[in-house]
Write an enzyme that holds these catalytic residues in place. Structure first.
Site, PDB file in Angstrom:
ATOM      1  N   ASP A   1       6.983   1.566 -44.801  1.00  0.00           N
ATOM      2  CA  ASP A   1       8.371   1.885 -45.156  1.00  0.00           C
ATOM      3  C   ASP A   1       8.696   3.343 -44.828  1.00  0.00           C
ATOM      4  O   ASP A   1       9.847   3.696 -44.609  1.00  0.00           O
ATOM      5  CB  ASP A   1       8.598   1.639 -46.652  1.00  0.00           C
ATOM      6  CG  ASP A   1       8.586   0.152 -46.981  1.00  0.00           C
ATOM      7  OD1 ASP A   1       9.117  -0.624 -46.168  1.00  0.00           O
ATOM      8  OD2 ASP A   1       8.017  -0.229 -48.027  1.00  0.00           O
TER       9      ASP A   1
ATOM     10  N   ASP B   1      14.101  -0.777 -40.902  1.00  0.00           N
ATOM     11  CA  ASP B   1      13.678  -2.088 -41.405  1.00  0.00           C
ATOM     12  C   ASP B   1      13.884  -3.126 -40.296  1.00  0.00           C
ATOM     13  O   ASP B   1      15.018  -3.468 -39.950  1.00  0.00           O
ATOM     14  CB  ASP B   1      14.484  -2.449 -42.666  1.00  0.00           C
ATOM     15  CG  ASP B   1      13.863  -3.633 -43.371  1.00  0.00           C
ATOM     16  OD1 ASP B   1      13.631  -4.668 -42.711  1.00  0.00           O
ATOM     17  OD2 ASP B   1      13.598  -3.527 -44.582  1.00  0.00           O
ATOM     18  N   ILE B   2      12.780  -3.607 -39.758  1.00  0.00           N
ATOM     19  CA  ILE B   2      12.850  -4.528 -38.604  1.00  0.00           C
ATOM     20  C   ILE B   2      13.532  -5.831 -39.011  1.00  0.00           C
ATOM     21  O   ILE B   2      14.453  -6.318 -38.332  1.00  0.00           O
ATOM     22  CB  ILE B   2      11.421  -4.833 -38.074  1.00  0.00           C
ATOM     23  CG1 ILE B   2      10.712  -3.530 -37.713  1.00  0.00           C
ATOM     24  CG2 ILE B   2      11.483  -5.780 -36.890  1.00  0.00           C
ATOM     25  CD1 ILE B   2       9.211  -3.661 -37.514  1.00  0.00           C
TER      26      ILE B   2
ATOM     27  N   LYS C   1      -5.571  18.434 -34.960  1.00  0.00           N
ATOM     28  CA  LYS C   1      -6.077  18.055 -36.276  1.00  0.00           C
ATOM     29  C   LYS C   1      -5.685  19.118 -37.316  1.00  0.00           C
ATOM     30  O   LYS C   1      -5.895  20.311 -37.083  1.00  0.00           O
ATOM     31  CB  LYS C   1      -7.599  17.937 -36.196  1.00  0.00           C
ATOM     32  CG  LYS C   1      -8.216  17.465 -37.480  1.00  0.00           C
ATOM     33  CD  LYS C   1      -9.726  17.398 -37.358  1.00  0.00           C
ATOM     34  CE  LYS C   1     -10.334  17.220 -38.736  1.00  0.00           C
ATOM     35  NZ  LYS C   1     -11.757  17.452 -38.772  1.00  0.00           N
TER      36      LYS C   1
ATOM     37  N   ASN D   1      -1.978   0.258 -44.316  1.00  0.00           N
ATOM     38  CA  ASN D   1      -2.118  -0.564 -45.533  1.00  0.00           C
ATOM     39  C   ASN D   1      -3.208  -1.607 -45.319  1.00  0.00           C
ATOM     40  O   ASN D   1      -3.851  -1.636 -44.277  1.00  0.00           O
ATOM     41  CB  ASN D   1      -0.767  -1.206 -45.884  1.00  0.00           C
ATOM     42  CG  ASN D   1      -0.256  -2.065 -44.758  1.00  0.00           C
ATOM     43  OD1 ASN D   1      -0.869  -3.059 -44.398  1.00  0.00           O
ATOM     44  ND2 ASN D   1       0.868  -1.652 -44.165  1.00  0.00           N
TER      45      ASN D   1
ATOM     46  N   LYS E   1      15.163  -9.211 -52.129  1.00  0.00           N
ATOM     47  CA  LYS E   1      14.979  -9.023 -50.677  1.00  0.00           C
ATOM     48  C   LYS E   1      15.684 -10.128 -49.890  1.00  0.00           C
ATOM     49  O   LYS E   1      16.263  -9.880 -48.832  1.00  0.00           O
ATOM     50  CB  LYS E   1      13.482  -8.980 -50.332  1.00  0.00           C
ATOM     51  CG  LYS E   1      12.857  -7.640 -50.708  1.00  0.00           C
ATOM     52  CD  LYS E   1      11.354  -7.583 -50.499  1.00  0.00           C
ATOM     53  CE  LYS E   1      10.835  -6.251 -51.055  1.00  0.00           C
ATOM     54  NZ  LYS E   1       9.402  -6.173 -51.180  1.00  0.00           N
TER      55      LYS E   1
HETATM   56  O1  PMT Z   1      -2.217  -9.679 -43.255  1.00  0.00           O
HETATM   57  P1  PMT Z   1      -2.934 -10.322 -44.434  1.00  0.00           P
HETATM   58  O2  PMT Z   1      -4.143  -9.520 -44.858  1.00  0.00           O
HETATM   59  O3  PMT Z   1      -3.236 -11.775 -44.214  1.00  0.00           O
HETATM   60  O4  PMT Z   1      -1.951 -10.245 -45.693  1.00  0.00           O
HETATM   61  C1  PMT Z   1      -0.780 -10.995 -45.683  1.00  0.00           C
HETATM   62  C2  PMT Z   1       0.430 -10.195 -46.233  1.00  0.00           C
HETATM   63  C3  PMT Z   1       0.211  -9.926 -47.700  1.00  0.00           C
HETATM   64  C4  PMT Z   1       0.557  -8.856 -45.463  1.00  0.00           C
HETATM   65  C5  PMT Z   1       1.686 -11.082 -45.949  1.00  0.00           C
HETATM   66  O5  PMT Z   1       1.553 -12.317 -46.615  1.00  0.00           O
HETATM   67  C6  PMT Z   1       2.957 -10.374 -46.417  1.00  0.00           C
HETATM   68  O6  PMT Z   1       3.344 -10.418 -47.569  1.00  0.00           O
HETATM   69  N1  PMT Z   1       3.638  -9.690 -45.453  1.00  0.00           N
HETATM   70  C7  PMT Z   1       4.789  -8.827 -45.748  1.00  0.00           C
HETATM   71  C8  PMT Z   1       4.314  -7.504 -46.242  1.00  0.00           C
HETATM   72  C9  PMT Z   1       5.427  -6.528 -46.583  1.00  0.00           C
HETATM   73  O7  PMT Z   1       5.503  -5.523 -45.986  1.00  0.00           O
HETATM   74  O8  PMT Z   1       6.258  -6.944 -47.497  1.00  0.00           O
HETATM   75  P2  PMT Z   1       7.536  -6.078 -48.072  1.00  0.00           P
HETATM   76  O9  PMT Z   1       7.890  -6.798 -49.303  1.00  0.00           O
HETATM   77  O10 PMT Z   1       7.193  -4.632 -48.143  1.00  0.00           O
HETATM   78  O11 PMT Z   1       8.637  -6.277 -46.955  1.00  0.00           O
HETATM   79  C10 PMT Z   1       9.584  -7.335 -47.002  1.00  0.00           C
HETATM   80  C11 PMT Z   1       9.805  -7.882 -45.607  1.00  0.00           C
HETATM   81  O12 PMT Z   1      10.425  -6.883 -44.775  1.00  0.00           O
HETATM   82  C12 PMT Z   1       8.554  -8.313 -44.893  1.00  0.00           C
HETATM   83  O13 PMT Z   1       8.846  -9.521 -44.205  1.00  0.00           O
HETATM   84  C13 PMT Z   1       8.294  -7.180 -43.902  1.00  0.00           C
HETATM   85  O14 PMT Z   1       7.657  -7.653 -42.709  1.00  0.00           O
HETATM   86  C14 PMT Z   1       9.695  -6.688 -43.590  1.00  0.00           C
HETATM   87  N2  PMT Z   1       9.792  -5.269 -43.246  1.00  0.00           N
HETATM   88  C15 PMT Z   1       9.506  -4.294 -44.162  1.00  0.00           C
HETATM   89  C16 PMT Z   1       9.672  -2.964 -43.822  1.00  0.00           C
HETATM   90  C17 PMT Z   1      10.095  -2.633 -42.522  1.00  0.00           C
HETATM   91  N3  PMT Z   1      10.259  -1.363 -42.137  1.00  0.00           N
HETATM   92  N4  PMT Z   1      10.354  -3.610 -41.633  1.00  0.00           N
HETATM   93  C18 PMT Z   1      10.213  -4.913 -41.961  1.00  0.00           C
HETATM   94  O15 PMT Z   1      10.438  -5.803 -41.135  1.00  0.00           O
END
Ligand code: PMT
Length: 419
Positions: free
Chosen positions: A278, A306-307, A288, A209, A337
């Protein structure tokens, strides 16, 4: 506050006696370090008179080095401010070269560095100058200005040095040095995830991403400035490791999960800023995958763990802060969330091709049970300092509540979810 004011050779150097006065009015002790070319624009005599200190400029000045060596000077500084910074100086900072006293100090100091560029508008917009600017921002330096307006060369545009009073207000603000938060996380360990993950499809392709890691790295620096031991688990990014932070580089969501759980037992606070995949490909092809005659192909994906949710579910886990990256219904999705993952706090940001990801600035709203606070668009480095301040406040409240046996809002949110 001890400020090393570095002056490089641009016409805006004529404003530096005024800048020194504004800094001193705010209580700063100012030690001036001039480059050779700065002497073409402002006299040592004027600067010595307003700063009350002998001017330093030569790395090889035996007498000056004997009274305070450049390393001692680098340690003495609470802030290094470079104003004006020419295009040439930005290039040296970006390249890490240190041919003179000022640039040597910048490499040797652990103090925050603020840079106020000033140059002709065409020079400022030159891609090489902009790339140098981006590099030094990525390394944690703060850029102040430049402003748009009429320039000494007779042109009009962006390139004027920010006015002395505004520069002094920024660098003398305790939030700039982290002084406002200093010590508030002393003795605490903050575990942070940052950046994207890469989920391999075959040896040459992966799913990822737009995350650059800038937000997470800014949080790491701010937590460190607040006195915490910081453990940073980072996906693949092209940022320099923040100073004083324990780094663990990973690639996939699985590796990030494992590295996080390896360090979570020590953590008082967990901040999940990473953009974790995700889903990942169900299969990894050893070789390949070849283009075939088919017009379309499909690939099975499986959910990653999900960590953040797994850490928040730990029995005596740390104070958990998530980020919510949303393209629509930001508030509602963030609140879902916060509750669904049983978090103590969530920082919501709108993301897209030109929002949130990979930019130096961000706009966020922080939610915790029953309350929220929104922040206007600001540099990620500045936002991170404020966010760490709020996290430290809320963490302290939960600690007090737990010690006093009071069921605070955070505790009750967890209770509502059955823990
Ligand atoms: O890195 P930059 O370019 O500076 O951009 C910053 C950012 C936009 C990446 C940052 O500010 C941000 O929003 N990070 C979280 C991105 C994200 O994956 O959000 P989410 O809404 O999909 O996930 C919710 C939370 O669960 C997040 O804290 C994520 O780290 C966590 N998560 C999600 C999926 C997963 N498998 N494990 C997780 O821990």
């Amino acid at each position: 506050m001890n400020i090393v004011l570095g002056i490089s050779g641009g016409i805006a150097a004529y404003k530096t006696p005024e800048l020194v006065r504004r800094l001193r009015e705010r209580g700063a002790d100012v030690q001036i370090v001039m480059t050779d070319s700065a002497r073409e624009f402002v006299t040592e005599t004027a600067l010595q008179a307003v700063s009350g200190r002998p001017i330093r400029s030569n790395l090889w000045d035996k007498e000056a080095e004997a009274s305070m060596s450049h390393i001692e000077l680098a340690r003495w500084a609470d802030v290094v401010l470079i104003a004006p910074a020419t295009a040439e100086l930005l290039s040296r900072l970006a390249g890490g070269s240190a041919p003179d006293l000022l640039t040597t100090l910048c490499l040797a100091t652990e103090a925050p560095i603020a840079v106020a560029p000033a140059m002709n508008r065409v020079m400022w917009s030159n891609p090489a100058v902009q790339a140098n600017r981006d590099t030094i921002v990525d390394r944690g330096m703060t850029i102040i200005g430049p402003e748009a307006g009429s320039q000494a060369c007779g042109e009009t545009g962006a390139g004027r040095m920010t006015e002395p009073d505004a520069i002094a207000a920024i660098v003398c603000d305790p939030r700039f040095t982290g002084e406002a938060a200093a010590g508030r996380l002393a003795g605490k360990t903050v575990l942070i995830t940052a950046g994207p993950t890469r989920e391999p499809i075959d040896p040459v392709r992966y799913i990822t991403n737009r995350s650059s890691g800038k937000m997470g790295y800014a949080m790491a620096r701010a937590a460190r400035a607040a006195g915490a031991r910081v453990v940073l688990v980072s996906g693949p990014v092209s940022l320099a490791a923040p100073r004083g932070v324990e780094m663990h580089s990973v690639e996939t969501a699985r590796e990030m999960y494992e590295a996080t759980h390896e360090h979570v037992a020590d953590a008082d606070i967990f901040i999940a800023a990473a953009a974790v995949a995700d889903y990942r490909p169900a299969q990894f092809a050893d070789h390949k995958i070849k283009k075939s005659s088919a017009d379309s192909v499909s690939m099975a994906l499986v959910k990653t763990d999900d960590i953040l949710a797994s850490v928040a579910a730990l029995e005596s886990g740390p104070f958990c802060v998530g980020f919510a990256a949303e393209t629509q219904n930001v508030r509602d999705n963030a609140l879902k969330k916060l509750e669904g993952k049983r978090l103590d706090m969530i920082i919501a940001n709108r993301v897209g091709a030109s929002e949130g990801f990979d930019l130096d600035e961000n706009t966020v709203c922080v939610y915790w049970p029953g309350e929220h606070r929104s922040f206007p668009t600001a540099a990620k480095t500045d936002l991170a300092r404020d966010l760490v301040g709020i996290i430290a406040d809320r963490y302290a409240v939960t600690q007090r509540d737990e010690a006093g046996g009071v069921s605070g809002s955070v505790v009750s949110l967890r209770g509502n979810n059955g823990s």
